[in-house]
Design a protein around this motif. Structure first.
Motif, PDB file in Angstrom:
ATOM      1  N   PHE A 120      33.886  41.358  42.782  1.00 30.81           N
ATOM      2  CA  PHE A 120      33.508  39.951  42.724  1.00 30.81           C
ATOM      3  C   PHE A 120      34.324  39.204  43.779  1.00 30.81           C
ATOM      4  CE2 PHE A 120      36.879  40.822  39.697  1.00 30.81           C
ATOM      5  CZ  PHE A 120      37.815  39.832  39.937  1.00 30.81           C
ATOM      6  N   TYR A 121      33.791  38.064  44.218  1.00 30.23           N
ATOM      7  CA  TYR A 121      34.531  37.251  45.169  1.00 30.23           C
ATOM      8  C   TYR A 121      35.748  36.651  44.476  1.00 30.23           C
ATOM      9  CZ  TYR A 121      30.721  37.715  48.489  1.00 30.23           C
ATOM     10  OH  TYR A 121      29.794  38.225  49.362  1.00 30.23           O
ATOM     11  N   SER A 122      36.818  36.525  45.228  1.00 29.34           N
ATOM     12  CA  SER A 122      38.106  36.107  44.689  1.00 29.34           C
ATOM     13  C   SER A 122      37.978  34.820  43.873  1.00 29.34           C
ATOM     14  CB  SER A 122      39.105  35.906  45.835  1.00 29.34           C
ATOM     15  OG  SER A 122      40.364  35.535  45.337  1.00 29.34           O
ATOM     16  N   SER A 123      38.450  34.877  42.622  1.00 24.63           N
ATOM     17  CA  SER A 123      38.359  33.737  41.708  1.00 24.63           C
ATOM     18  C   SER A 123      39.496  33.818  40.704  1.00 24.63           C
ATOM     19  CB  SER A 123      37.013  33.746  40.984  1.00 24.63           C
ATOM     20  OG  SER A 123      37.039  32.893  39.857  1.00 24.63           O
ATOM     21  N   SER A 124      40.358  32.823  40.667  1.00 31.22           N
ATOM     22  CA  SER A 124      41.457  32.827  39.706  1.00 31.22           C
ATOM     23  C   SER A 124      40.937  32.737  38.282  1.00 31.22           C
ATOM     24  CB  SER A 124      42.415  31.663  40.002  1.00 31.22           C
ATOM     25  OG  SER A 124      41.727  30.415  39.909  1.00 31.22           O
ATOM     26  N   THR A 125      39.832  32.026  38.077  1.00 33.65           N
ATOM     27  CA  THR A 125      39.227  31.926  36.745  1.00 33.65           C
ATOM     28  C   THR A 125      38.775  33.299  36.253  1.00 33.65           C
ATOM     29  OG1 THR A 125      38.476  29.670  37.198  1.00 33.65           O
ATOM     30  CG2 THR A 125      37.395  30.855  35.389  1.00 33.65           C
ATOM     31  N   MET A 126      38.121  34.048  37.131  1.00 32.68           N
ATOM     32  CA  MET A 126      37.656  35.384  36.772  1.00 32.68           C
ATOM     33  C   MET A 126      38.840  36.303  36.462  1.00 32.68           C
ATOM     34  SD  MET A 126      35.059  37.553  36.448  1.00 32.68           S
ATOM     35  CE  MET A 126      33.636  37.250  37.498  1.00 32.68           C
ATOM     36  N   LEU A 127      39.888  36.257  37.286  1.00 32.55           N
ATOM     37  CA  LEU A 127      41.053  37.117  37.080  1.00 32.55           C
ATOM     38  C   LEU A 127      41.719  36.835  35.731  1.00 32.55           C
ATOM     39  CD1 LEU A 127      42.577  36.908  40.671  1.00 32.55           C
ATOM     40  CD2 LEU A 127      41.480  38.899  39.647  1.00 32.55           C
ATOM     41  N   LYS A 128      41.884  35.561  35.407  1.00 27.97           N
ATOM     42  CA  LYS A 128      42.526  35.203  34.147  1.00 27.97           C
ATOM     43  C   LYS A 128      41.686  35.635  32.945  1.00 27.97           C
ATOM     44  CE  LYS A 128      44.972  31.232  36.104  1.00 27.97           C
ATOM     45  NZ  LYS A 128      45.057  29.744  36.137  1.00 27.97           N
ATOM     46  N   ARG A 129      40.372  35.481  33.061  1.00 31.11           N
ATOM     47  CA  ARG A 129      39.498  35.848  31.950  1.00 31.11           C
ATOM     48  C   ARG A 129      39.477  37.359  31.735  1.00 31.11           C
ATOM     49  NH1 ARG A 129      38.039  35.650  27.129  1.00 31.11           N
ATOM     50  NH2 ARG A 129      35.814  35.878  26.652  1.00 31.11           N
ATOM     51  N   ILE A 130      39.456  38.127  32.830  1.00 33.10           N
ATOM     52  CA  ILE A 130      39.487  39.584  32.713  1.00 33.10           C
ATOM     53  C   ILE A 130      40.777  40.033  32.056  1.00 33.10           C
ATOM     54  CG2 ILE A 130      39.620  41.728  34.038  1.00 33.10           C
ATOM     55  CD1 ILE A 130      37.689  40.473  36.028  1.00 33.10           C
ATOM     56  N   LYS A 131      41.889  39.436  32.459  1.00 32.94           N
ATOM     57  CA  LYS A 131      43.179  39.783  31.855  1.00 32.94           C
ATOM     58  C   LYS A 131      43.193  39.460  30.359  1.00 32.94           C
ATOM     59  CE  LYS A 131      47.975  38.411  31.658  1.00 32.94           C
ATOM     60  NZ  LYS A 131      47.811  37.987  30.254  1.00 32.94           N
ATOM     61  N   GLN A 132      42.624  38.320  29.976  1.00 38.63           N
ATOM     62  CA  GLN A 132      42.577  37.947  28.565  1.00 38.63           C
ATOM     63  C   GLN A 132      41.783  38.967  27.754  1.00 38.63           C
ATOM     64  OE1 GLN A 132      40.800  34.101  27.854  1.00 38.63           O
ATOM     65  NE2 GLN A 132      40.785  34.370  25.636  1.00 38.63           N
ATOM     66  N   ILE A 133      40.614  39.351  28.273  1.00 37.81           N
ATOM     67  CA  ILE A 133      39.790  40.346  27.580  1.00 37.81           C
ATOM     68  C   ILE A 133      40.515  41.677  27.493  1.00 37.81           C
ATOM     69  CG2 ILE A 133      37.642  41.670  27.704  1.00 37.81           C
ATOM     70  CD1 ILE A 133      36.366  39.214  29.028  1.00 37.81           C
ATOM     71  N   PHE A 134      41.183  42.053  28.575  1.00 41.27           N
ATOM     72  CA  PHE A 134      41.927  43.310  28.600  1.00 41.27           C
ATOM     73  C   PHE A 134      43.000  43.334  27.509  1.00 41.27           C
ATOM     74  CE2 PHE A 134      45.633  45.690  30.127  1.00 41.27           C
ATOM     75  CZ  PHE A 134      45.071  46.940  30.329  1.00 41.27           C
ATOM     76  N   ASP A 135      43.780  42.255  27.413  1.00 46.12           N
ATOM     77  CA  ASP A 135      44.829  42.179  26.392  1.00 46.12           C
ATOM     78  C   ASP A 135      44.240  42.285  24.984  1.00 46.12           C
ATOM     79  OD1 ASP A 135      46.760  41.917  28.318  1.00 46.12           O
ATOM     80  OD2 ASP A 135      46.894  39.733  28.176  1.00 46.12           O
TER      81      ASP A 135
END
Length: 275
Positions: free
Chosen positions: A212-227
């Motif tokens: 995906f194109y660089s997005s801080s929102t996407m990165l934070k959401r993926i990390k939340q789901i991962f946790d």
């Protein structure tokens, strides 16, 4: 393996550490795995991010030709000028089109690499590298920042006594505000750095990749789901580990793929892309 003028012929069932060791006395290097234990064929046919990707693109974009046995039993030499569609399909299309029996990889002068690894105390139960590797940790949580330069011997990031930070290039200057517990430095060619670690054997792996194109929102959401998903599992199953690895594909790396005939990942510009 056989060295030619500007490229090396490699059997795909070798591992990258063997290839780097073979080329090192000739002061040459190819685009391959960052860990010497990684297999040659799998990485190249899957696209392949290397230490030199920001400058030269994916490993698959640095293949001169493939030798392949197709379903009918024919042995074909696949280049950008012959069987051009199959040539592109093999660049990231994995093992769906036949059995690869030889890879001809472009060689480049082998630079001196400089790598720095640092640890920081972190509130999250994560281990993080510059390639953004997230691993559940059973010990004290910490943040790991790893940087590598391939621009030669004159590069150095030294620890600053007063601030506890590093002397970093401008794009990474904000990391100077963090306090590091220690700094580990490593210098040498790819042959040396690739031998520094290896993946543990005897484990089962399940891997998924998307971009995906660089997005801080996407990165934070993926990390939340991962946790949320992995924390309970890692507590219940001994030895279980989940990883999110953020691999940055720069605009220049994408441009290199386009210039070399395109590839199956299909990036055409507008980066950076997180893969």
């Amino acid at each position: 393996m056989t060295i030619h003028d500007g490229y090396v012929s490699v059997d795909p069932w070798l591992r990258w550490g063997t290839v780097y060791d073979y080329l090192d006395p000739h002061e040459l290097v190819v685009l391959g795995g960052r860990d010497g234990s990684v297999g040659v064929g799998g990485l190249v046919l899957g696209g392949g991010i290397s230490q030199f990707t920001p400058k030269r693109g994916f490993a698959c974009d640095n293949v001169k030709s493939f030798q392949i046995v197709v379903a009918g039993g024919k042995i074909l030499e696949i280049t950008a000028n012959s069987h051009c569609q199959l040539f592109q399909a093999l660049k990231g299309g994995q093992n769906k089109f036949g059995v690869i029996t030889r890879l001809d990889l472009f060689t480049y002068p082998s630079p001196q690499l400089y790598s720095v690894s640092t640890k920081l105390k972190c509130a999250q139960n994560l281990e993080v590298s510059l390639t953004s590797l997230y691993v559940p940790s059973t010990g004290e949580p910490y943040l790991q920042l790893v940087m590598l330069s391939s621009s030669g011997n004159n590069v150095t990031w030294t620890k600053q006594d007063q601030s506890g930070g590093l002397a970093l290039p401008p794009p990474l200057a904000e990391f100077n505000n963090l306090s590091y517990t220690h700094v580990e430095e490593s210098k040498g060619t790819m042959s040396k750095l690739a031998s520094g670690g290896s993946s543990p054997s005897g484990l089962r792996y399940d891997l998924r990749t998307f971009a995906f194109y660089s997005s801080s929102t996407m990165l934070k959401r993926i990390k939340q789901i991962f946790d949320e998903e992995f924390a309970p599992i890692s507590k219940e199953i001994a030895g279980f580990s989940g990883v999110i690895e953020w691999q940055i594909v720069t605009e220049n790396a994408i441009a290199q793929g386009v210039a070399h005939g395109g590839n199956v990942p299909g990036f055409k510009g507008g980066g950076p892309v997180i893969r």
